[in-house]
Scaffold this active site. Structure first.
Site, short mmCIF file in Angstrom:
data_model
loop_
_atom_site.label_atom_id
_atom_site.label_comp_id
_atom_site.label_asym_id
_atom_site.label_seq_id
_atom_site.Cartn_x
_atom_site.Cartn_y
_atom_site.Cartn_z
N ARG A 108 39.16 6.29 -55.30
CA ARG A 108 38.93 5.61 -54.02
C ARG A 108 40.24 5.18 -53.38
O ARG A 108 41.11 4.62 -54.04
CB ARG A 108 38.03 4.40 -54.23
CG ARG A 108 37.65 3.69 -52.94
CD ARG A 108 36.51 2.72 -53.12
NE ARG A 108 36.88 1.51 -53.84
CZ ARG A 108 36.08 0.47 -54.01
NH1 ARG A 108 34.83 0.50 -53.55
NH2 ARG A 108 36.49 -0.58 -54.67
N TYR A 140 33.30 13.87 -42.45
CA TYR A 140 32.03 13.26 -42.05
C TYR A 140 31.01 13.57 -43.14
O TYR A 140 29.99 14.21 -42.90
CB TYR A 140 31.57 13.80 -40.68
CG TYR A 140 32.40 13.32 -39.51
CD1 TYR A 140 33.37 12.30 -39.67
CD2 TYR A 140 32.22 13.85 -38.23
CE1 TYR A 140 34.12 11.86 -38.58
CE2 TYR A 140 32.98 13.40 -37.15
CZ TYR A 140 33.93 12.41 -37.34
OH TYR A 140 34.66 11.98 -36.26
N GLY A 147 40.51 4.25 -49.17
CA GLY A 147 40.02 3.25 -48.21
C GLY A 147 38.53 2.98 -48.32
O GLY A 147 38.01 2.06 -47.69
C1 LIG Z 1 34.70 3.53 -39.34
C2 LIG Z 1 35.13 4.93 -39.63
C3 LIG Z 1 35.91 5.60 -38.69
C4 LIG Z 1 36.36 6.89 -38.94
N1 LIG Z 1 37.13 7.52 -38.01
C5 LIG Z 1 37.62 8.75 -38.27
C6 LIG Z 1 38.47 9.42 -37.37
O1 LIG Z 1 38.81 8.90 -36.30
N2 LIG Z 1 38.93 10.65 -37.70
C7 LIG Z 1 38.58 11.24 -38.88
O2 LIG Z 1 39.05 12.34 -39.16
N3 LIG Z 1 37.76 10.64 -39.74
C8 LIG Z 1 37.28 9.42 -39.47
N4 LIG Z 1 36.47 8.82 -40.38
C9 LIG Z 1 36.14 9.52 -41.62
C10 LIG Z 1 37.24 9.33 -42.63
O3 LIG Z 1 38.34 10.15 -42.32
C11 LIG Z 1 36.73 9.74 -44.02
O4 LIG Z 1 35.65 8.92 -44.37
C12 LIG Z 1 37.83 9.64 -45.05
O5 LIG Z 1 37.50 10.47 -46.14
C13 LIG Z 1 38.02 8.23 -45.52
O6 LIG Z 1 39.09 8.12 -46.38
P1 LIG Z 1 39.14 6.84 -47.35
O7 LIG Z 1 40.34 6.97 -48.20
O8 LIG Z 1 38.98 5.61 -46.54
O9 LIG Z 1 37.79 7.03 -48.15
P2 LIG Z 1 37.36 7.05 -49.67
O10 LIG Z 1 35.91 6.70 -49.63
O11 LIG Z 1 38.25 6.21 -50.49
O12 LIG Z 1 37.56 8.57 -50.08
C14 LIG Z 1 36.93 9.65 -49.43
C15 LIG Z 1 36.98 10.88 -50.33
O13 LIG Z 1 38.33 11.18 -50.68
C16 LIG Z 1 38.54 11.04 -52.10
N5 LIG Z 1 39.79 10.34 -52.30
C17 LIG Z 1 40.13 9.13 -51.81
N6 LIG Z 1 41.36 8.81 -52.18
C18 LIG Z 1 41.84 9.82 -52.94
C19 LIG Z 1 43.06 10.05 -53.62
N7 LIG Z 1 44.04 9.13 -53.59
N8 LIG Z 1 43.21 11.18 -54.32
C20 LIG Z 1 42.21 12.09 -54.36
N9 LIG Z 1 41.03 11.93 -53.72
C21 LIG Z 1 40.84 10.81 -53.01
C22 LIG Z 1 37.37 10.22 -52.58
O14 LIG Z 1 37.11 10.44 -53.95
C23 LIG Z 1 36.27 10.69 -51.67
O15 LIG Z 1 35.78 11.93 -52.11
C24 LIG Z 1 36.01 7.53 -40.15
C25 LIG Z 1 35.22 6.85 -41.07
C26 LIG Z 1 34.79 5.57 -40.83
C27 LIG Z 1 33.93 4.86 -41.83
#
Ligand SMILES: Cc1cc2nc3c(=O)[nH]c(=O)nc-3n(C[C@H](O)[C@H](O)[C@H](O)COP(=O)(O)OP(=O)(O)OC[C@H]3O[C@@H](n4cnc5c(N)ncnc54)[C@H](O)[C@@H]3O)c2cc1C
Ligand SMILES: *[C@@H]1O[C@H](CO)[C@@H](O)[C@H](O)[C@H]1NC(C)=O
Ligand SMILES: *[C@@H]1O[C@H](CO)[C@@H](O)[C@H](O)[C@H]1NC(C)=O
Ligand SMILES: *[C@@H]1O[C@H](CO)[C@@H](O)[C@H](O)[C@H]1NC(C)=O
Ligand SMILES: *[C@@H]1O[C@H](CO)[C@@H](O)[C@H](O)[C@H]1NC(C)=O
Ligand SMILES: *[C@@H]1O[C@H](CO)[C@@H](O)[C@H](O)[C@H]1NC(C)=O
Length: 530
Positions: free
Chosen positions: A105, A466, A107
């Site tokens: 995880r 998404y 963000g």
């Molecule tokens: C409010 C909101 C706004 C958004 N706006 C946009 C946008 O403007 N543009 C866009 O493209 N997307 C957008 N998204 C989608 C977003 O890009 C994805 O949800 C993204 O995967 C989130 O990354 P995270 O690290 O926060 O999520 P996490 O839930 O931490 O991870 C998402 C996925 O990536 C994997 N992962 C995370 N960290 C790592 C790591 N360090 N190494 C290997 N794998 C990892 C996780 O296991 C999981 O499969 C938005 C999402 C939300 C909730």
């Protein structure tokens, strides 16, 4: 002789490590950490079990969908929060040795929560300690830890330069790790393409615990983690990004129109062809006005230039929107991010350093791609459908520009040329309980079924970031390749096969797996040997 030696070795081993059947997973994990040279005082700081006082706080800190913050949500057995690279290696090696599912995880914004939920026993590796950001203006690059949030990245760039930026997502609390590895985009995509079009290097821990950079991982793996999803390949620790230029003054606007079929119709023909400096997102939503249900179209614009130039562009190419000078707001790039993230106009950029969002909803998302404009009749019936369904919004993100110049095979993200829009189906709700959840999720599915004749098919393309488990999942068992083909073609099209080959080479045991990971090739498809 050999047998004797083996016997005595194994008895020494079990004696010295004093394992017993009654040892908990935590005991076994701690012991394995110690064997991997993690000092005991550090183990207690980074490994949490369910009885640890901060377990719940740590778990909930990065839950960003309330659907997965309820009593029935499966909880991890252990959460590990490493602060050194060696801890990450140890976590991978120990999870592998103990045969337990690892979730990674950053963000926590995964729409289906798959970074912190699993239906089998699992542990979470949370990288929030890896969030340093080093911006180097000499080379116009930055190393950014995967646990950093987009808002922090933008703020640190802005501290150093008012004319540099990065073309990432517009929600400041999205994590770098998931966002970039999934091919993240933002409102500069028509000018600059995706985040993954601006990567120079990366650091990743692979399934054997090695810490690799671009040189040592090789170009195949470096390609894969530019849109193929990090979680199938390793633990990403950091990315090195190339900054992009932004003008000192940009212009934003947001206007709303009710039942504006003509405006939406015209907009479809222009949005992906207009000046690359201009990105206009449109959200269609059902609303109630004077007891009448209507569809509201919200047009939100980002223009990399000043208001007078924007005025001349919209006057000549999009008169149907009726944009007036008073609709435009000029500001610096960093303030445009605050505008796009819907902060009040007195908010200061420091708010981007806030790692906790103001509110967290129950939510569900799905995605589609539109290749040809929808006819006026089509829009009329779509507007009726939006009202009939009741709560689902459709967000149209225009493509074209830089997006259509970069070949689909350049990165795993394949939805470039030929798409007018990416559509996101979006529903948020506040009412607790399974009834509400069922209703609203079903609404998104109904809208998705309805849209089938309008959008891409064979495959019906979808955007990895998404996350949508409706489009197919794998149990990571014998049929994982065929299961993977179902969602994999939608997310990656012709790039899927290359991802599978890279996955098979780097992680043949499929240690890095989840509900929608890249499968390894079926055994018979692999080279025999070694
Ligand atoms: C409010 C909101 C706004 C958004 N706006 C946009 C946008 O403007 N543009 C866009 O493209 N997307 C957008 N998204 C989608 C977003 O890009 C994805 O949800 C993204 O995967 C989130 O990354 P995270 O690290 O926060 O999520 P996490 O839930 O931490 O991870 C998402 C996925 O990536 C994997 N992962 C995370 N960290 C790592 C790591 N360090 N190494 C290997 N794998 C990892 C996780 O296991 C999981 O499969 C938005 C999402 C939300 C909730
Ligand atoms: C811990 O390890 C011991 C010895 O290998 C094993 O018997 C036991 O089942 C393990 N405990 C858990 C919860 O996995
Ligand atoms: C949980 O962790 C604590 C240390 O934080 C440890 O003392 C305890 O034994 C662990 N519980 C189990 C069931 O392993
Ligand atoms: C999760 O639930 C707990 C307990 O109900 C609550 O205190 C917390 O604010 C919730 N967090 C999120 C992100 O929904
Ligand atoms: C609402 O609908 C009624 C009946 O169709 C109509 O007379 C009225 O003008 C509508 N109001 C608005 C604000 O559209
Ligand atoms: C900020 O918003 C308020 C209310 O919408 C408005 O009255 C005010 O003029 C705005 N201020 C600036 C500097 O744009």
């Amino acid at each position: 002789m050999v047998l004797l030696l083996l016997l005595s070795l194994s008895s020494i081993n079990s004696f010295s490590s004093a394992q017993s059947d009654s040892d908990s997973l935590y005991d076994n994990f701690s012991r394995c950490f110690a064997q991997n040279n993690v000092p005991n005082d550090q183990i207690s700081k980074i490994v949490y079990n369910r009885t640890s006082p901060s377990f719940t706080t740590v778990l909930e800190s990065y839950i960003r969908n309330r659907r997965f913050n309820v009593s029935t949500t499966p909880k991890p057995s252990i959460i590990v929060t490493p602060f050194e690279e060696s801890h990450v290696s140890a976590t991978v090696l120990c999870a592998k040795k103990l045969g337990i599912q690892l979730k990674i995880r950053s963000g926590g914004h995964d729409y289906e929560g798959i970074s912190y939920v699993s239906n089998v026993e699992f542990i979470i590796l949370d990288v929030f300690n890896f969030r340093s950001i080093e911006v180097d203006m000499e080379t116009e690059t930055a190393w950014v830890g995967s646990g950093a949030m987009l808002g922090e990245l933008y703020y640190r760039i802005w501290e150093k330069s008012k004319v540099h930026g990065f073309p990432g997502g517009v929600c400041p609390t999205v994590g770098v790790g998931g966002h970039i590895s999934g091919g993240g985009y933002g409102n500069m995509l028509r000018k600059h393409g995706l985040t993954v079009d601006h990567l120079i290097d990366a650091k990743i821990v692979d399934a054997t615990g090695r810490v690799l950079d671009r040189k040592s991982m090789g170009e195949d793996l470096f390609w894969a983690i530019r849109g193929g999803g990090g979680a199938s390949f390793g633990v990403i620790l950091a990315y090195k990004i190339k900054l992009v230029p932004v003008p000192e003054v940009v212009t934003v606007f947001r206007i709303e129109k009710i039942n504006a079929i003509e405006a939406v119709y015209q907009y479809q023909y222009i949005a992906d062809k207009i000046d690359n400096n201009l990105f206009i997102r449109t959200m269609l939503q059902p609303i109630t006005r004077n007891k009448n249900m209507s569809v509201r179209a919200t047009f939100t614009g980002m223009f990399l230039g000043d208001a007078s130039r924007l005025m001349s562009i919209t006057n000549s190419e999009l008169p149907e929107l009726g944009l007036k000078e008073g609709d435009f707001k000029e500001m610096s790039w960093i303030y445009s991010l605050l505008f796009w993230a819907s902060f009040g106009n007195t908010t200061k950029p420091q708010v981007l350093l806030n790692r906790t969002p103001n509110s967290v909803n129950f939510l569900k998302r799905k995605s589609d791609y539109l290749k040809t404009p929808i006819s006026k009749n089509g829009l009329e019936s779509l507007f009726e459908k939006i009202i009939e369904v009741g709560k689902v919004g459709l967000v149209f993100n225009p493509y074209g520009g830089r997006m259509s110049e970069i070949p689909d095979s350049e990165t795993p993200f394949p939805h470039r040329a030929g798409n007018i829009f990416k559509i996101q189906y979006s529903v948020n709700w506040d009412d607790e309980g399974e009834g509400a959840e069922k209703t609203y999720i079903e609404q998104t599915r109904e809208m998705y079924r309805y849209m089938a004749p309008f959008v891409s098919n064979d495959p019906r393309e979808a955007y990895l970031n998404y996350r949508d488990l409706d489009i197919g999942t794998t149990d990571n068992g014998r049929h994982s390749y065929n299961q993977g083909l179902v969602y994999g073609m939608k997310y990656f099209k012709d790039n899927f096969d290359r991802l599978v080959k890279i996955k098979t080479a780097i992680d043949p045991d499929n240690f890095f797996r989840n509900e929608q990971s890249i499968p390894v090739l079926p055994f018979r498809g692999r080279k025999v040997g070694k």
